[in-house]
Design a protein around this motif. Structure first.
Motif, PDB file in Angstrom:
ATOM      1  N   VAL A  80       0.896  -1.092   0.162  1.00 17.57           N
ATOM      2  CA  VAL A  80      -0.213   0.534  -0.581  1.00 17.57           C
ATOM      3  C   VAL A  80       1.134   1.341  -0.207  1.00 17.57           C
ATOM      4  CG1 VAL A  80      -1.541   1.047   1.055  1.00 17.57           C
ATOM      5  CG2 VAL A  80      -1.426  -1.549   1.450  1.00 17.57           C
ATOM      6  N   ALA A 102      -4.238   6.137  -0.171  1.00 17.73           N
ATOM      7  CA  ALA A 102      -3.905   5.029  -0.080  1.00 17.73           C
ATOM      8  C   ALA A 102      -3.758   4.001  -1.637  1.00 17.73           C
ATOM      9  CB  ALA A 102      -4.285   4.644   1.255  1.00 17.73           C
ATOM     10  N   LYS A 104      -3.392   0.899  -3.271  1.00 15.33           N
ATOM     11  CA  LYS A 104      -3.240  -0.748  -2.767  1.00 15.33           C
ATOM     12  C   LYS A 104      -2.709  -1.231  -4.081  1.00 15.33           C
ATOM     13  CE  LYS A 104      -5.289  -3.606   0.132  1.00 15.33           C
ATOM     14  NZ  LYS A 104      -6.742  -4.266   1.036  1.00 15.33           N
TER      15      LYS A 104
END
Length: 387
Positions: A80, A102, A104
């Motif tokens: 991440v 964020a 991922k």
């Protein structure tokens, strides 16, 4: 998130600098491999109208080419990364400007694949609650699979409980109870008639904290719809994380909302003690948190001995006892003796309001580990989802 192999579960191995990492192993200990990533298309993604489709190049730029110093965490899915996008155009922005996100990124050489990536999108794209992390969008381009979330500046509960770095100060008693309540509300929503979802991977590393320490559940790759047609459970492959998975689910593959309640009880015990549920670095007899704590939890005179020493003096004995009793109820061996998450939320709310809580004597009478003789306790049925 888990692989598609039957009778396998995610297992924690030796802790690393940033805590325990996870991999998939079969019960005989042999590492497994996931099915190769097969071509997929956007048509598999449910049309929610709320998710943004990102281009791979934009996500590459906004994370500064996925630089190592942008990594927020790592798991079975992949890494991440922290990134920045323009809040209006959603295009890549200069580091330190715009909206923090964020990202991922699916590890193509890892043990998890497209199915869990798709599950995450289709659940978080439809489910919205203050105690669930917000999914902003996704990237499906060639072989690339990425997910874009709101940024949670305080990181995971796991970091605050178990890391000893100076920048992770131990949570005080009030914050621990706040986090427990927020996470419980998230689970209660998932079990509600509106959602009818079994989370299946409730653990400290999947509880993220915003700047005000509000807890939000993340990582829905193992989530399942609840039972259909009046059935009491879902029969499914055994997936999850050792130590957190309910014993009846481990033994039979029968999954119910009470399986999540057990996992919540484990996390609540970690919150109270500051210990991991499984920790091979501790002496023999203390490596399994539940086995070690069980004798103390059965006695209100001894229960205070297991409370995290870092928060001594921050709680009342009666408050600590009530929290411990709630954990005991949640990890009862027999699912029918566990409370519902609605009942857990109510208990935690009362714990923060000393004028409403039950007396210690009343609470003590309900201590059991599944062998209680309280056979008349009413079991709440799991809400049946629509097709």
């Amino acid at each position: 998130m888990g692989s598609c192999c039957s009778a396998r579960i995610r297992a924690h191995h030796s802790p690393q600098r940033d805590g325990q990492s996870s991999r998939h192993v079969s019960f005989d200990g042999r590492e497994t491999s996931s099915a190769p990533l097969t071509p997929r298309n956007v048509g598999e993604i449910l049309d929610t109208g709320s998710l943004k489709s990102f281009g791979y190049n934009d996500l590459r730029i906004c994370t500064r080419n996925f630089r190592p110093d942008s990594v927020l965490g790592e798991g079975g899915f992949g890494s991440v990364f922290k990134g920045w996008i323009d809040e209006h155009t959603f295009k890549a922005a200069k580091a330190g400007t715009g909206t923090v996100i964020a990202v991922k990124r699916l590890n193509q050489e890892g043990l998890q694949g497209h199915k869990e990536w798709l599950t995450e999108i289709n659940y978080l794209g439809q489910l919205h609650h203050p105690n669930l992390v917000k999914l902003i969008g996704y990237c499906l381009e060639d072989e690339h699979r990425l997910l874009v979330y709101e940024f949670m500046p305080r990181g995971s509960l796991e970091n605050h409980l178990f890391r000893r770095a100076s920048y992770f100060q131990p949570l005080d008693w009030n914050l621990r109870m706040k986090v427990a309540l927020g996470a419980a509300k998230g689970l209660a929503f998932l079990h509600s008639p509106e959602a009818k979802v079994i989370y299946r991977d409730f653990k400290a590393s999947n509880i993220l904290l915003d700047s005000n320490y509000n807890a939000k559940l993340s990582d829905f790759g193992l989530a399942k719809d609840g039972p259909l047609d009046g059935r009491s459970h879902v029969s499914t492959r055994i997936m999850g994380t050792y130590g957190y998975a309910a014993p009846e689910y481990m033994a039979t593959g029968h999954l119910t909302a009470k399986s999540d309640v057990y996992s919540f009880g484990v996390v609540l015990l970690e919150i109270l003690t500051g210990r991991r549920v499984l920790d091979t670095n501790r002496p023999q007899g203390e490596q399994n948190l539940i086995e070690w704590a069980r004798p103390y939890l059965a006695s209100k005179r001894r229960v205070l001995r297991i409370i995290d020493a870092r928060i001594q003096g921050q709680y009342t004995p009666s408050g600590a006892l009530r929290a411990a009793i709630l954990a005991v109820k949640c990890i009862a061996i027999e699912p029918k003796y566990r409370p519902t998450m609605v009942e857990v939320v109510k208990a935690l709310e009362q714990l923060q309001d000393t004028g409403v809580v039950q007396t210690e004597e009343e609470a003590q009478r309900h201590i059991h580990f599944g062998n209680a003789q309280n056979s008349t306790r009413k079991t709440s049925s799991y809400p049946r989802p629509s097709a």
